[in-house]
Design an enzyme around this catalytic site. Structure first.
Site, PDB file in Angstrom:
ATOM      1  N   SER A 134      43.199  52.325   1.022  1.00 32.00           N
ATOM      2  CA  SER A 134      43.102  50.955   1.494  1.00 32.00           C
ATOM      3  C   SER A 134      42.902  50.043   0.293  1.00 32.00           C
ATOM      4  CB  SER A 134      41.899  50.814   2.440  1.00 32.00           C
ATOM      5  OG  SER A 134      41.593  49.462   2.705  1.00 32.00           O
ATOM      6  N   TYR A 147      33.091  52.483   5.268  1.00 31.24           N
ATOM      7  CA  TYR A 147      34.535  52.518   5.058  1.00 31.24           C
ATOM      8  C   TYR A 147      34.871  52.353   3.580  1.00 31.24           C
ATOM      9  CZ  TYR A 147      39.483  51.351   5.819  1.00 31.24           C
ATOM     10  OH  TYR A 147      40.858  51.326   5.790  1.00 31.24           O
TER      11      TYR A 147
END
Length: 252
Positions: A134, A147
């Site tokens: 990401s 995350y």
């Protein structure tokens, strides 16, 4: 076809980026072994002529069983670690159980699957490992500590395995997209709206795309085509990299 004769194991293949990668890989001749927690993955596998293995990547025993069954189905030439989840909390309110679950799915499960599939790739002296990381593997945003910690760790894992596996003809890379139009992102929009106390309609413009130069969400197919390139012979000189698809976010 670019992946003819290759077998790809793709996690989180029931929807979003994982489904798009499965469709593109099938188009290019790959044999598919698809994993998802949801039985919708079975529908995707049937449509594409692949094999479906249901497993919960939050459970280490399930991950081991997934790897064992995938290897029984045939040699795994390409591993795509895509499965993900997202929870948003201020760090002092982050439930420890949720933190542990997220790190298991986003970091430990990819490590396990790499560990179990890498020996076969070494034996055949060819392999492709693609970790769907990401933009948040490179930068941080508030309320996403688990995350972001996991995705930063995934980039470190990517680089380490790339160095260990290079002499065997194996490449290991990560793709780092900004926000992609998936069900996971839709849930993030709702979570951010609640956390920030703003309408969901404002989250994309004020939060997700505010730092980006290109003001739109990324489509899953765009990530899938990039994954195809990394899985192909054309990308044989690329390893240990974080391939950034961030709409110009980090150009500032």
């Amino acid at each position: 076809m670019q992946l003819s004769g290759k077998t790809a194991l793709i996690t989180g293949a029931g929807s979003g980026i994982g489904r798009a990668i499965a469709e593109v890989f099938a188009r290019e001749g790959a044999r598919l072994i698809l994993n998802d927690l949801s039985p919708t993955g079975a529908e995707v596998a049937r449509a594409l002529g692949g094999v479906f293995i249901q497993a919960d990547l939050a459970n280490q025993a399930d991950v081991r069983a997934l790897a064992e069954e995938a290897l029984r189905q045939g040699p795994v030439d390409i591993l795509v670690n895509n499965a993900g989840l997202q929870r948003i909390h201020p760090v002092e309110e982050f439930p420890e159980e949720t933190w542990n679950q997220m790190l298991q799915v986003l970091l430990t499960a990819p490590f396990q699957l790499i560990k179990y599939t890498l020996p076969g790739m070494k034996q055949r002296r060819w392999g492709r490992i693609i970790n769907i990381a990401s933009l948040h593997g490179l930068v941080a945003s508030p309320y996403k500590s688990a995350y972001i910690a996991a995705k930063h760790g995934l980039l470190g894992l990517t680089k380490t395995v790339a160095l260990e596996a290079a002499e065997y003809g194996i490449t290991v890379n990560a793709i780092c997209p900004a926000y992609v139009r998936t069900a996971l992102v839709e849930s993030q929009i709702a979570d951010q709206a609640r956390t920030l106390g703003i309408p969901a309609s404002e989250v994309i413009e004020r939060v997700m795309l505010a730092p980006a130069a290109i003001k739109r969400l990324i489509e899953p197919l765009e990530v899938a085509e990039y994954a195809l390139f990394l899985a192909s012979e054309k990308a044989g000189a690329i390893t240990g990299s974080a391939q950034v698809m961030d709409l110009g976010w980090t150009a500032r």
